[in-house]
Design an enzyme around this catalytic site. Structure first.
Site, PDB file in Angstrom:
ATOM      1  N   LYS A 182       3.545 -63.551 -49.399  1.00  0.00           N
ATOM      2  CA  LYS A 182       2.316 -62.981 -50.307  1.00  0.00           C
ATOM      3  C   LYS A 182       2.611 -62.081 -50.939  1.00  0.00           C
ATOM      4  O   LYS A 182       2.132 -61.279 -51.165  1.00  0.00           O
ATOM      5  CB  LYS A 182       1.991 -63.001 -49.189  1.00  0.00           C
ATOM      6  CG  LYS A 182       1.322 -63.046 -47.751  1.00  0.00           C
ATOM      7  CD  LYS A 182       0.605 -64.511 -48.488  1.00  0.00           C
ATOM      8  CE  LYS A 182      -0.544 -64.383 -49.573  1.00  0.00           C
ATOM      9  NZ  LYS A 182      -1.144 -66.399 -49.274  1.00  0.00           N
ATOM     10  N   HIS A 207      12.027 -68.290 -48.471  1.00  0.00           N
ATOM     11  CA  HIS A 207      12.055 -66.569 -48.576  1.00  0.00           C
ATOM     12  C   HIS A 207      12.714 -66.356 -47.518  1.00  0.00           C
ATOM     13  O   HIS A 207      12.967 -65.097 -47.376  1.00  0.00           O
ATOM     14  CB  HIS A 207      10.524 -66.765 -47.107  1.00  0.00           C
ATOM     15  CG  HIS A 207       9.244 -67.205 -48.045  1.00  0.00           C
ATOM     16  ND1 HIS A 207       8.823 -66.434 -49.098  1.00  0.00           N
ATOM     17  CD2 HIS A 207       7.793 -67.691 -47.811  1.00  0.00           C
ATOM     18  CE1 HIS A 207       7.329 -66.666 -49.138  1.00  0.00           C
ATOM     19  NE2 HIS A 207       7.555 -68.268 -48.397  1.00  0.00           N
ATOM     20  N   SER A 252      -2.932 -58.682 -48.409  1.00  0.00           N
ATOM     21  CA  SER A 252      -2.317 -60.118 -48.008  1.00  0.00           C
ATOM     22  C   SER A 252      -1.798 -60.486 -47.136  1.00  0.00           C
ATOM     23  O   SER A 252      -2.360 -61.627 -46.623  1.00  0.00           O
ATOM     24  CB  SER A 252      -1.980 -59.843 -49.722  1.00  0.00           C
ATOM     25  OG  SER A 252      -1.569 -62.468 -49.863  1.00  0.00           O
TER      26      SER A 252
END
Length: 297
Positions: free
Chosen positions: A52, A109, A139
């Site tokens: 995010k 990630h 988010s």
């Protein structure tokens, strides 16, 4: 954090340069050795982010920079096909990535200590996009509430305290993730971007990315990429807005979209003074001593 996934704390001291505890789904643990031994090519291009923090946005920009601003393909072929997710939890994308022609575009990630070992030796190009912690938290909160496998029931205050303790959806501490990559900012194969700079002057950041990747773009191509990569355009583009996640039944219908607002400062609508002070103190402890600061509005 209440989830329907089994989460485990794993000691990665055998795989890392330092001891690191990351809370991850059990399936991730089983893949750590496979991740660590993955064969890297020196001409790979990796987009790395904490979740995010502008991952999809950065991927789309990088793909267009590498493909002469080909918006026709970008509008018709899913981004996950053009730019696969290394640790995708539902299918093993590594098989696909191994067969890709060079230069491969790869998203992850993963925290720095658990990247494939060969990255340190082969030094592929890495673009790391970071985002201010407060907007990231908002988010992430909305995203986690959407995910059917997680079934998160907590309120925003509960989530925020858990999030900044590093107990989230599988990628460890926000602070360690950002700080570790920030410390590599002077490496020749690393480009650090900030989400807030992408919002403020997208054309400038597109040119920075092109220069880093040694791609020559005309002014017309830069503007084409800028127009294609506005938040509204990407949110409406089914090839890049991750709508397939909802089609797979992994997001709750009618509760929002993967791409929500894409702005700076939405945190002000959620943070209490207590939460704001907590994050400010953590920021001063972990990031400001490294010279890492963010815009918050």
């Amino acid at each position: 954090m209440s989830t329907s996934l089994e989460m485990s704390s794993v000691d990665l001291s055998g795989l890392c340069d330092r001891v690191l505890a990351i809370y991850v789904p059990e399936g991730h643990i089983l893949r750590l050795e496979e991740n660590n031994n993955f064969e890297i090519r020196s001409d790979d291009i990796w987009v790395i982010t904490y979740p995010k923090c502008g991952t999809t946005w950065t991927q789309e920009i990088v793909w267009l920079v590498c493909n002469n601003a080909d918006t026709e393909t970008a509008n018709t072929v899913e981004l996950d096909t053009r730019f696969p997710f290394f640790e995708y939890p539902f299918t093993n994308q590594k098989r696909v990535i191994r067969k890709m022609p060079s230069p491969r575009l790869i998203k992850t990630h993963l925290a720095l200590p658990v990247l494939p070992h060969q990255i340190r030796e082969k030094k592929p190009k890495i673009i790391y996009t970071m985002r201010n912690p407060k907007d990231t938290c908002v988010s992430m909160y909305h995203f986690v509430k959407l995910l059917t496998p997680i079934n998160y029931k907590g309120n925003f205050e509960e989530f925020t305290k858990e999030f900044f303790m590093g107990v989230t959806v599988g990628h460890g501490s926000f602070w360690d993730h950002h700080r570790d990559y920030w410390r590599l900012k002077n490496e020749m194969n690393i480009l650090i971007l900030k989400y807030e700079d992408l919002i403020t002057d997208l054309a400038k950041e597109v040119k920075r990315i092109a220069a880093f990747l040694e791609k020559e773009l005309t002014e017309e191509q830069v503007q084409t990429i800028v127009e294609h990569c506005t938040f509204k355009t990407m949110k409406d583009n089914s090839a890049s807005n991750q709508s397939h996640i909802q089609n797979m039944g992994l997001m709750r219908a009618g509760m929002g979209n993967f791409m929500r607002k894409g702005k700076i400062g939405d945190w002000k609508n959620y943070f209490t003074p207590e939460l704001n002070d907590m994050v400010d103190q953590l920021n001063k402890k972990y990031l400001e001593p490294e010279g890492l600061t963010f815009d918050y509005e």
